[in-house]
Design a protein around this motif. Structure first.
Motif, PDB file in Angstrom:
ATOM      1  N   TYR A  74       0.831  -1.205   0.000  1.00  0.00           N
ATOM      2  CA  TYR A  74       0.000   0.000   0.000  1.00  0.00           C
ATOM      3  C   TYR A  74       0.869   1.260   0.000  1.00  0.00           C
ATOM      4  N   GLU A  75       1.915   1.255   0.819  1.00  0.00           N
ATOM      5  CA  GLU A  75       2.808   2.424   0.857  1.00  0.00           C
ATOM      6  C   GLU A  75       3.469   2.634  -0.495  1.00  0.00           C
ATOM      7  N   ARG A  76       3.933   1.567  -1.094  1.00  0.00           N
ATOM      8  CA  ARG A  76       4.552   1.671  -2.418  1.00  0.00           C
ATOM      9  C   ARG A  76       3.555   2.232  -3.423  1.00  0.00           C
ATOM     10  N   HIS A  77       2.353   1.690  -3.406  1.00  0.00           N
ATOM     11  CA  HIS A  77       1.324   2.124  -4.346  1.00  0.00           C
ATOM     12  C   HIS A  77       1.031   3.616  -4.181  1.00  0.00           C
ATOM     13  N   LEU A  87       4.224  14.442 -11.243  1.00  0.00           N
ATOM     14  CA  LEU A  87       4.926  14.624 -12.521  1.00  0.00           C
ATOM     15  C   LEU A  87       3.981  15.039 -13.642  1.00  0.00           C
ATOM     16  N   GLY A  88       2.673  15.060 -13.336  1.00  0.00           N
ATOM     17  CA  GLY A  88       1.696  15.484 -14.328  1.00  0.00           C
ATOM     18  C   GLY A  88       0.900  14.368 -14.966  1.00  0.00           C
ATOM     19  N   VAL A  89       1.041  13.151 -14.489  1.00  0.00           N
ATOM     20  CA  VAL A  89       0.280  12.029 -15.030  1.00  0.00           C
ATOM     21  C   VAL A  89      -1.154  12.102 -14.497  1.00  0.00           C
ATOM     22  N   GLU A  90      -2.119  11.796 -15.346  1.00  0.00           N
ATOM     23  CA  GLU A  90      -3.518  11.773 -14.924  1.00  0.00           C
ATOM     24  C   GLU A  90      -3.676  10.802 -13.753  1.00  0.00           C
ATOM     25  N   PRO A  91      -4.461  11.155 -12.731  1.00  0.00           N
ATOM     26  CA  PRO A  91      -4.581  10.310 -11.535  1.00  0.00           C
ATOM     27  C   PRO A  91      -4.944   8.853 -11.815  1.00  0.00           C
ATOM     28  N   GLU A  92      -5.895   8.600 -12.703  1.00  0.00           N
ATOM     29  CA  GLU A  92      -6.289   7.211 -12.982  1.00  0.00           C
ATOM     30  C   GLU A  92      -5.120   6.418 -13.581  1.00  0.00           C
ATOM     31  N   THR A  93      -4.421   7.029 -14.505  1.00  0.00           N
ATOM     32  CA  THR A  93      -3.249   6.389 -15.113  1.00  0.00           C
ATOM     33  C   THR A  93      -2.149   6.204 -14.080  1.00  0.00           C
ATOM     34  N   ALA A  94      -1.944   7.203 -13.248  1.00  0.00           N
ATOM     35  CA  ALA A  94      -0.910   7.132 -12.208  1.00  0.00           C
ATOM     36  C   ALA A  94      -1.171   5.979 -11.256  1.00  0.00           C
ATOM     37  N   ARG A  96      -3.021   3.258 -11.838  1.00  0.00           N
ATOM     38  CA  ARG A  96      -2.887   1.995 -12.569  1.00  0.00           C
ATOM     39  C   ARG A  96      -1.412   1.628 -12.750  1.00  0.00           C
ATOM     40  N   ASP A  97      -0.597   2.608 -13.137  1.00  0.00           N
ATOM     41  CA  ASP A  97       0.832   2.354 -13.330  1.00  0.00           C
ATOM     42  C   ASP A  97       1.519   2.025 -12.009  1.00  0.00           C
ATOM     43  N   ALA A  98       1.115   2.700 -10.940  1.00  0.00           N
ATOM     44  CA  ALA A  98       1.687   2.414  -9.619  1.00  0.00           C
ATOM     45  C   ALA A  98       1.421   0.971  -9.230  1.00  0.00           C
ATOM     46  N   CYS A  99       0.228   0.476  -9.551  1.00  0.00           N
ATOM     47  CA  CYS A  99      -0.130  -0.908  -9.231  1.00  0.00           C
ATOM     48  C   CYS A  99       0.758  -1.891  -9.987  1.00  0.00           C
ATOM     49  N   LEU A 100       1.113  -1.552 -11.200  1.00  0.00           N
ATOM     50  CA  LEU A 100       1.978  -2.424 -11.997  1.00  0.00           C
ATOM     51  C   LEU A 100       3.415  -2.431 -11.475  1.00  0.00           C
ATOM     52  N   ILE A 101       3.885  -1.280 -11.064  1.00  0.00           N
ATOM     53  CA  ILE A 101       5.284  -1.122 -10.668  1.00  0.00           C
ATOM     54  C   ILE A 101       5.543  -1.542  -9.226  1.00  0.00           C
ATOM     55  N   GLU A 102       4.556  -1.380  -8.351  1.00  0.00           N
ATOM     56  CA  GLU A 102       4.755  -1.595  -6.916  1.00  0.00           C
ATOM     57  C   GLU A 102       5.306  -2.976  -6.590  1.00  0.00           C
ATOM     58  N   HIS A 103       5.033  -3.951  -7.416  1.00  0.00           N
ATOM     59  CA  HIS A 103       5.461  -5.327  -7.142  1.00  0.00           C
ATOM     60  C   HIS A 103       6.890  -5.619  -7.588  1.00  0.00           C
TER      61      HIS A 103
END
Length: 125
Positions: A74-77, A87-94, A96-103
């Motif tokens: 959760y902290e990573r996400h 950085l300017g990424v749309e919240p929904e995209t941010a 979704r991408d955080a969920c992919l990278i956090e692992h």
């Protein structure tokens, strides 16, 4: 090592517990967009691995080890999502991408990203 899908389930359980004060299988299914049989399969394994407990009434609780993993994911996400939004990424995209990278991001890289975000991005917001 715990699987990415198990981390997603534990994180979802943490979020649901924060939102509702309890965790039910049906809420996990809705939150993750998966079927109830998928939740049953996952919770069976999470219980066997000692990450969750299931009460007779069907309510789920995180064990100490399950909570530790859920909080870390959760902290990573949250940190990654905030960084990307900063950085300017749309919240929904941010998110979704955080969920992919956090692992997959290493502890070293995550710590560097967090320090950078705290210093240059998050403090400005």
């Amino acid at each position: 090592m715990i699987k990415k899908s198990a981390e997603d389930y534990l994180e979802a359980m943490l979020v649901l517990n924060k939102e509702h004060g309890y965790i039910r299988s049906v809420d996990i299914a809705n939150h993750l967009g998966v079927t109830k049989p998928s939740v049953s399969y996952a919770t069976k394994h999470l219980r066997q691995d000692g990450y969750i407990r299931m009460a007779p009434d069907g309510l789920i609780s995180l064990t100490e080890s399950g909570l530790k993993i859920a909080l870390q994911v959760y902290e990573r996400h949250e940190t990654l999502a905030e960084l990307f939004i900063g950085l300017g990424v749309e919240p929904e995209t941010a998110r979704r991408d955080a969920c992919l990278i956090e692992h997959d991001v290493s502890e070293e890289t995550f710590n560097a990203l967090r320090q950078h975000a705290e210093k240059y991005i998050l403090k400005q917001g």
